[in-house]
Design an enzyme around this catalytic site. Structure first.
Site, PDB file in Angstrom:
ATOM      1  N   GLU A 192       0.884  -1.178   0.000  1.00 40.73           N
ATOM      2  CA  GLU A 192       0.000   0.000   0.000  1.00 40.73           C
ATOM      3  C   GLU A 192       0.914   1.218   0.000  1.00 40.73           C
ATOM      4  O   GLU A 192       1.433   1.616   1.042  1.00 40.73           O
ATOM      5  CB  GLU A 192      -0.896  -0.017   1.242  1.00 40.73           C
ATOM      6  CG  GLU A 192      -1.876  -1.175   1.296  1.00 40.73           C
ATOM      7  CD  GLU A 192      -3.068  -1.008   0.348  1.00 40.73           C
ATOM      8  OE1 GLU A 192      -3.386   0.142  -0.008  1.00 40.73           O
ATOM      9  OE2 GLU A 192      -3.656  -2.030  -0.035  1.00 40.73           O
ATOM     10  N   CYS A 217      -2.137   9.638   2.702  1.00 38.07           N
ATOM     11  CA  CYS A 217      -1.673   9.051   1.428  1.00 38.07           C
ATOM     12  C   CYS A 217      -2.614   9.364   0.282  1.00 38.07           C
ATOM     13  O   CYS A 217      -2.190   9.454  -0.852  1.00 38.07           O
ATOM     14  CB  CYS A 217      -1.500   7.549   1.580  1.00 38.07           C
ATOM     15  SG  CYS A 217      -3.006   6.733   2.085  1.00 38.07           S
TER      16      CYS A 217
HETATM   17  P1  NAD Z   1       8.174   4.561   5.010  1.00 42.58           P
HETATM   18  O1  NAD Z   1       8.142   3.764   3.751  1.00 42.58           O
HETATM   19  O2  NAD Z   1       9.336   5.435   5.280  1.00 42.58           O
HETATM   20  O3  NAD Z   1       8.043   3.606   6.300  1.00 42.58           O
HETATM   21  C1  NAD Z   1       7.045   2.630   6.415  1.00 42.58           C
HETATM   22  C2  NAD Z   1       7.535   1.514   7.314  1.00 42.58           C
HETATM   23  O4  NAD Z   1       8.683   0.924   6.721  1.00 42.58           O
HETATM   24  C3  NAD Z   1       7.925   1.938   8.727  1.00 42.58           C
HETATM   25  O5  NAD Z   1       7.422   0.995   9.631  1.00 42.58           O
HETATM   26  C4  NAD Z   1       9.438   1.928   8.683  1.00 42.58           C
HETATM   27  O6  NAD Z   1      10.014   1.599   9.931  1.00 42.58           O
HETATM   28  C5  NAD Z   1       9.735   0.849   7.682  1.00 42.58           C
HETATM   29  N1  NAD Z   1      11.005   1.056   6.984  1.00 42.58           N
HETATM   30  C6  NAD Z   1      11.638   2.242   6.764  1.00 42.58           C
HETATM   31  N2  NAD Z   1      12.784   2.048   6.101  1.00 42.58           N
HETATM   32  C7  NAD Z   1      12.907   0.720   5.890  1.00 42.58           C
HETATM   33  C8  NAD Z   1      13.884  -0.103   5.267  1.00 42.58           C
HETATM   34  N3  NAD Z   1      14.969   0.410   4.705  1.00 42.58           N
HETATM   35  N4  NAD Z   1      13.667  -1.441   5.244  1.00 42.58           N
HETATM   36  C9  NAD Z   1      12.555  -1.965   5.793  1.00 42.58           C
HETATM   37  N5  NAD Z   1      11.598  -1.236   6.410  1.00 42.58           N
HETATM   38  C10 NAD Z   1      11.769   0.093   6.461  1.00 42.58           C
HETATM   39  O7  NAD Z   1       6.801   5.376   4.971  1.00 42.58           O
HETATM   40  P2  NAD Z   1       6.324   6.460   5.981  1.00 42.58           P
HETATM   41  O8  NAD Z   1       7.215   7.647   5.862  1.00 42.58           O
HETATM   42  O9  NAD Z   1       6.073   5.866   7.324  1.00 42.58           O
HETATM   43  O10 NAD Z   1       4.888   6.795   5.353  1.00 42.58           O
HETATM   44  C11 NAD Z   1       4.734   7.687   4.324  1.00 42.58           C
HETATM   45  C12 NAD Z   1       4.491   6.993   3.002  1.00 42.58           C
HETATM   46  O11 NAD Z   1       3.512   5.994   3.124  1.00 42.58           O
HETATM   47  C13 NAD Z   1       3.941   7.950   1.953  1.00 42.58           C
HETATM   48  O12 NAD Z   1       4.555   7.695   0.722  1.00 42.58           O
HETATM   49  C14 NAD Z   1       2.470   7.600   1.894  1.00 42.58           C
HETATM   50  O13 NAD Z   1       1.850   7.924   0.680  1.00 42.58           O
HETATM   51  C15 NAD Z   1       2.511   6.147   2.140  1.00 42.58           C
HETATM   52  N6  NAD Z   1       1.235   5.689   2.674  1.00 42.58           N
HETATM   53  C16 NAD Z   1       0.447   4.900   1.925  1.00 42.58           C
HETATM   54  C17 NAD Z   1      -0.772   4.502   2.408  1.00 42.58           C
HETATM   55  C18 NAD Z   1      -1.692   3.619   1.623  1.00 42.58           C
HETATM   56  O14 NAD Z   1      -2.681   3.166   2.198  1.00 42.58           O
HETATM   57  N7  NAD Z   1      -1.443   3.341   0.364  1.00 42.58           N
HETATM   58  C19 NAD Z   1      -1.182   4.916   3.676  1.00 42.58           C
HETATM   59  C20 NAD Z   1      -0.337   5.717   4.415  1.00 42.58           C
HETATM   60  C21 NAD Z   1       0.873   6.090   3.923  1.00 42.58           C
END
Ligand code: NAD
Length: 460
Positions: A214, A248
Site C-alpha cells: 500500500e 496518502c
Molecule cells: P516509510 O516507507 O518510510 O516507512 C514505512 C515503514 O517501513 C515503517 O514501519 C518503517 O520503519 C519501515 N522502513 C523504513 N525504512 C525501511 C527499510 N529500509 N527497510 C525496511 N523497512 C523500512 O513510509 P512512511 O514515511 O512511514 O509513510 C509515508 C508513506 O507511506 C507515503 O509515501 C504515503 O503515501 C505512504 N502511505 C500509503 C498509504 C496507503 O494506504 N497506500 C497509507 C499511508 C501512507
C-alpha cells in the site's frame, strides 16, 4: 516502550508457527472472539490512543476518532460477514464435467507480517490486522517507530489482550524491519513509501512470499467549472489539510479549469479561515508535521512557484500553515515528489485533454479526484485514466466504504484490502474438485485409438 529483543524474532515466529499448526485459528468462532477482543481492547484504551496521536502528530481528537479509532467499523463489518466469507463457495462446472462438483475453500496463509507507516499509525496497523485475524492467520505487526507514542500504545494493547504466539508486536525502525524481513513469512502487508516498498518486495522475493504493498504517490484532483463551488472548496480543504496533509490519499495537487480558478482560490482562502481561523497555528483542529526531517523537506517546497495562501511556518512547533501555491512548473520539486504535507499547488488547464495527458504522463496515482457534474466528463476521465481508486465530487471518503477494495496500481501499490478484500488478501483460495464413483468414462485413458474425434468434438 515494550521492547522486543530483536534477537527473539526467530522465537516469536517459531511460536506462532506452532500456534498456527494447532489449527485453533481455523475455527470461525475463535476468529470472531478475537475480533471482538480487538474491538474491546481499542474501546478500553481509547483515551491512551487519543493521547498518543496528540503527542505524535498533534492530531485533533475528532480526527483520531474519525480516522484511527473509527477502524472499529472494519471490525464490525468483518464480524458480521465472516460466516459467509469463510464458507466454501460452489463453482460451476461445464457439461463435460457432469459427474464432478467444484468448490473454493478460503484457507488462512499462516504467519503474516504487517508493517505500518506513521501518518495514520494506529488505523494502518489495525485495519490490515482485522483482515489477518478474520482470515485465520497469526500475525506479527511492526508499527512505525516515527510515531513512537502510537507504536508504544499498540504494543501495550496487543501484549495485554493477545497471546504473542498468536499476535505479537515488534517495535523499532529499519533494524527491526530488516531483522523481520530476513525471516520467512506467509504474507507481508506493507504500508509506506514507494522506495521502501521496493525493498520489501525484494526481501519477500527471497522466499517467494506474496506481498501487499500500500504505497503513495501524487494523487491529482481535477476541478471542472460545472460544480457547486462552496461544497467543492470545503471538500478539497478538508481532504487536503486533515492531518496537516499527511494523508496518502490527500489531493496532492489541483488541476483546475481556468474558468473557475480565481473563484476556487478565493473559496479556498475563505474556507481555510472558516476551518482554522486567522492564525491556524493556534487552532486546536490543525495537526503538526511528524518530524524535523519531514518539516525541512516540506519547507523546501515553499521555494517553488508563488505562495498565494499561507506559507508561514514555525520550526519549533513543526507547524506549516495550510498553503496554496500558484505558478508552479512541472519540473519543480513540489511537482516531482509526493508532497505529503499541507501544501497545495494549483495548475490550470483549458481543455480536459491537457489534464488527462498530464496525469497519464506520470506514475499511476493511488487516488484520483474529479469535481464535475458533467456526466460525459466523468465518463471520459474514468475511461482515460488509471488510478488505485477514484472519488467523484468528494475527497478521501472512499477509504471509509468497506465494500470498496482499497489499494494502488502501478507505482502506487500492489493488492488491496478493506472489508471482504482484506479477508481475501490474507486467504488462499483453495480449489477443490471432486469426482464420484457412479461412472467412469474411458475417453481420456489409453489406448487412444479411435478417441481423437470425440476429443476434438469436446474441445470444439
Ligand atoms: P516509510 O516507507 O518510510 O516507512 C514505512 C515503514 O517501513 C515503517 O514501519 C518503517 O520503519 C519501515 N522502513 C523504513 N525504512 C525501511 C527499510 N529500509 N527497510 C525496511 N523497512 C523500512 O513510509 P512512511 O514515511 O512511514 O509513510 C509515508 C508513506 O507511506 C507515503 O509515501 C504515503 O503515501 C505512504 N502511505 C500509503 C498509504 C496507503 O494506504 N497506500 C497509507 C499511508 C501512507
Amino acid at each position: 516502550m515494550i521492547t522486543t529483543e530483536l534477537s527473539n524474532i526467530g522465537d516469536i515466529i517459531q511460536n506462532q508457527r506452532q500456534f498456527f499448526e494447532t489449527g485453533k485459528t481455523k475455527n470461525v468462532t475463535f476468529r470472531i472472539e478475537q475480533l471482538k477482543n480487538l474491538k474491546q481492547a481499542i474501546i478500553e484504551h481509547e483515551q491512551a490512543i487519543v493521547e498518543a496521536l496528540k503527542a505524535d502528530l498533534h492530531k485533533p481528537e475528532l480526527e483520531t476518532y474519525l480516522t484511527e479509532i473509527g477502524v472499529v467499523k472494519e471490525i464490525d463489518y468483518a464480524i458480521k460477514h465472516l460466516n459467509t466469507w469463510t464458507k466454501p463457495k460452489k463453482a460451476a462446472v461445464s457439461f463435460d464435467f457432469f459427474s464432478y462438483s467444484a468448490r473454493i475453500y478460503p484457507e488462512p496463509l499462516g504467519v503474516v507480517l504487517i508493517i505500518g507507516p506513521w501518518n495514520y499509525p494506529f488505523q494502518l496497523i489495525i485495519s490490515p490486522l482485522v483482515g489477518a485475524i478474520a482470515a485465520g492467520n497469526c500475525a506479527i505487526i511492526k508499527p512505525s517507530e516515527i510515531a513512537s507514542h502510537t507504536s508504544d500504545v499498540i504494543a501495550k494493547i496487543i501484549a495485554k489482550h493477545f497471546d504473542p504466539a498468536y499476535i505479537a508486536v515488534v517495535e523499532g525502525g529499519v533494524e527491526a524491519s530488516e531483522k523481520l524481513l530476513a525471516e520467512k513469512f506467509d504474507h507481508i502487508f506493507f504500508t509506506g513509501g514507494t522506495a521502501i516498498g521496493k525493498i520489501i518486495m525484494a526481501a519477500a522475493a527471497k522466499y517467494l512470499t506474496p506481498v501487499t504493498l500500500e504505497l503513495g504517490g501524487k494523487s491529482p484532483c481535477i476541478v471542472d467549472s460545472d460544480i457547486n463551488l462552496e461544497y467543492t472548496v470545503r471538500r478539497i480543504t478538508w481532504g487536503k489539510f486533515i492531518n496537516a496533509g499527511q494523508t496518502c490519499i490527500a489531493p496532492d495537487y489541483l488541476l483546475v479549469n481556468q474558468k473557475i480558478k480565481q473563484d476556487l482560490i478565493d473559496g479556498l482562502r475563505k474556507c481555510l479561515k472558516e476551518f482554522y481561523g486567522d492564525n491556524p497555528v493556534s487552532s486546536p483542529d490543525y495537526a503538526r508535521i511528524i518530524s524535523q526531517k519531514h518539516f525541512d523537506r516540506l519547507v523546501n517546497f515553499l521555494k517553488d512557484g508563488e505562495v498565494i495562501i499561507g506559507g508561514e511556518n514555525q520550526p519549533s512547533e513543526r507547524y506549516i500553515a495550510p498553503t496554496v501555491i500558484d505558478n508552479v512548473s512541472l519540473k519543480d520539486s513540489v511537482m516531482q515528489e509526493e508532497i505529503f504535507g499541507p501544501i497545495l499547488p494549483i495548475i490550470e488547464y483549458t481543455d480536459i485533454a491537457e489534464a488527462i495527458a498530464l496525469i497519464n504522463s506520470r506514475p499511476k496515482p493511488l487516488a484520483l479526484y474529479l469535481f464535475s457534474q458533467n456526466k460525459n466528463l466523468q465518463k471520459r476521465v474514468l475511461q482515460e485514466t488509471s488510478s488505485g481508486g477514484v472519488c467523484i465530487n468528494d475527497t478521501v471518503m472512499q477509504v471509509g466504504v468497506s465494500s470498496l477494495p482499497f489499494g494502488g496500481v502501478g507505482d502506487s501499490g500492489i493488492g488491496n484490502y478493506h472489508g471482504k478484500a482484506s479477508f481475501d488478501t490474507f486467504s488462499h483460495n483453495k480449489s477443490v474438485l471432486q469426482n464420484s464413483f457412479w461412472l467412469d468414462l474411458k475417453w481420456r485413458y489409453a489406448p487412444y485409438e479411435g478417441k481423437l474425434p470425440l476429443i476434438k468434438k469436446l474441445l470444439g
